[in-house]
Design an enzyme around this catalytic site. Sequence first.
Site, PDB file in Angstrom:
ATOM      1  N   ASP A  61       0.853  -1.186   0.000  1.00  7.48           N
ATOM      2  CA  ASP A  61       0.000   0.000   0.000  1.00  7.48           C
ATOM      3  C   ASP A  61       0.893   1.242   0.000  1.00  7.48           C
ATOM      4  O   ASP A  61       1.677   1.455   0.938  1.00  7.48           O
ATOM      5  CB  ASP A  61      -0.908  -0.016   1.233  1.00  7.48           C
ATOM      6  CG  ASP A  61      -1.806   1.204   1.302  1.00  7.48           C
ATOM      7  OD1 ASP A  61      -2.593   1.405   0.372  1.00  7.48           O
ATOM      8  OD2 ASP A  61      -1.696   1.970   2.278  1.00  7.48           O
ATOM      9  N   THR A  94      -3.222   5.213  -3.996  1.00  4.80           N
ATOM     10  CA  THR A  94      -2.120   6.004  -3.423  1.00  4.80           C
ATOM     11  C   THR A  94      -0.836   5.836  -4.231  1.00  4.80           C
ATOM     12  O   THR A  94      -0.121   6.807  -4.468  1.00  4.80           O
ATOM     13  CB  THR A  94      -1.869   5.589  -1.962  1.00  4.80           C
ATOM     14  OG1 THR A  94      -1.739   4.165  -1.902  1.00  4.80           O
ATOM     15  CG2 THR A  94      -2.998   6.012  -1.066  1.00  4.80           C
ATOM     16  N   THR A  95      -0.560   4.600  -4.666  1.00  2.00           N
ATOM     17  CA  THR A  95       0.648   4.357  -5.466  1.00  2.00           C
ATOM     18  C   THR A  95       0.520   5.052  -6.814  1.00  2.00           C
ATOM     19  O   THR A  95       1.478   5.661  -7.306  1.00  2.00           O
ATOM     20  CB  THR A  95       0.869   2.842  -5.661  1.00  2.00           C
ATOM     21  OG1 THR A  95       0.859   2.219  -4.378  1.00  2.00           O
ATOM     22  CG2 THR A  95       2.172   2.551  -6.351  1.00  2.00           C
ATOM     23  N   ASP A 391      -9.080  -0.261   2.527  1.00  2.00           N
ATOM     24  CA  ASP A 391      -9.195   0.307   1.178  1.00  2.00           C
ATOM     25  C   ASP A 391     -10.544  -0.043   0.549  1.00  2.00           C
ATOM     26  O   ASP A 391     -11.186   0.799  -0.082  1.00  2.00           O
ATOM     27  CB  ASP A 391      -8.060  -0.222   0.276  1.00  2.00           C
ATOM     28  CG  ASP A 391      -6.720   0.424   0.611  1.00  2.00           C
ATOM     29  OD1 ASP A 391      -6.694   1.266   1.516  1.00  2.00           O
ATOM     30  OD2 ASP A 391      -5.708   0.076  -0.031  1.00  2.00           O
TER      31      ASP A 391
END
Length: 546
Positions: A61, A94-95, A391
Amino acid sequence: MAAQPIFILREGSKRTHGSDAQHNNIMAAKAVAEAVRTTLGPKGMDKMLVDSLGDVVITNDGATILKEMDIEHPGAKMIVEVAKTQDAEVGDGTTTAAVLAGELLTKAEDLLESGVHPTVIANGYRLAADQAIKIIDTITISASPEDTETLKKIAATAITGKGAESHKDHLSSLAVKAVTSVAERSEDGKITVDIEDIKVEKRPGGSIKDSEIVDGVIIDKERVHPAMPEVVENAKILLLSVPIELKKTETKAEIKITTPDQMQLFLDQEEAMLKEIVNKVINTGANVVFCQKGIDDLAQYYLTKAGIFAMRRVKKSDMEKLARATGARIITSLDEIEESDLGYAGLVEEKDVTGSRMTFVTGCKDSKATSILLRGGTEHVVEVLDRALEDALRVVGVALEDQKIVVGGGSPEIELSLRLKEYAATLKGREQLAVMKFAESLEVIPHTLAENAGLDPIDMLVELRSQHEKGNKRAGLNVYTGKVEDMYENDVVEPLRVKTQAINAATEAAIMILRIDDVIASAGEKAGQGPGGGPEGPGGEMSEEF
């Protein structure tokens, strides 16, 4: 006389300016983006993070990795902020946001070297981002709040690649059921979801399949005395934020006892005072007491005699969830308790879960509180599952609120890239170059997905562009088959907000870093650090030893 140099900074301060400052910041930001790039997609790799105390976190994550990494360079910190914002706003992607910000800066560096001014690049990036949001709106798919199958697909997409694929159907069902149970619809039909109403309680031991949803609140504590009832039906619940024990004097006091009789009188008086406090609790009519502070041993005895289920040292967050679930008020003074301050639950029960006791508060009236008991083989497995479920809960909540979704697999990015290149051709001036670079930057997402899956990224990009030019707007990369397929049919869908937030956050961060042309670091930096707190060396590059 020769001109004397004028020093305006304290001795020891360091300053880099102009292209050096920009280069340093860009290099640091790129290094952070590279650190998380290999985790992107279902076939992304994991990172093991070990903190100074030796605690281990294994995750892919992006936000968790960047949070746990001890980053000092201010330019690099801006990329961490992108991931944090994405996590807070949407919970997933997020990545994607961090990698996109890094790629935007990489492309901007090419333009800077060609002599394009940073302000021009910033303007071009803003134009491109605004246009991208308009374009992506044309390829969205409507998602009905009643369509639980689509919601499960959204949850499954978020869970995929987070170490829980084998049980993603079960976890997706739990996520959808939990979110829909706490969703609130206003009079104008708008849906709002407060994820804080969902409590995830982790417990190592058992299988992922043993994870269950509980319509109420789970407290990871047991009753204070074993002789208290284990099960209380039709519970009248009292929530106390004051201790059930004797108050200590606020000022320093001294009691002089000279005879054994006085000692006995003192003890009897203490006991009487404590009994009075307990009687106030008993007289409320409550048969279950949750106390945020301590409960004296003697008070425990009196409460047990009265047949009351009591629990002490309950976390403040749990107290607030109990208040929402049962309708009780959190009491701060025992003198002012009324019957209306008590909450209600159909059942309060203490159960054994893998060798430790937990309390389940269920059957609450009009409750919007839901809990998920998450099980897994080991502590690290449960931690990984918790992040995946977190998530999933967030993206399902966002999908319910917006009711708009897009397909995944790099499909929206390729569509945006092609349409932005067409848009760039309509512009005059150097902004056109920045918009073209922005379009190229978006291709980093499908490129990285292919790379992480062991596929040839160039072949995949060519095939993706070809399919989109033919009008297949949902064509994306299936990393399992290594082919370009319709992502909607492959059930790879995510909320629209994941993409729009990633584009906006990455663009804003890239523009902010580009506009910095001077870094002034105060004196007193640790040895071995360059301007801005970054390690000294070529371009202030970060160490790759994460």
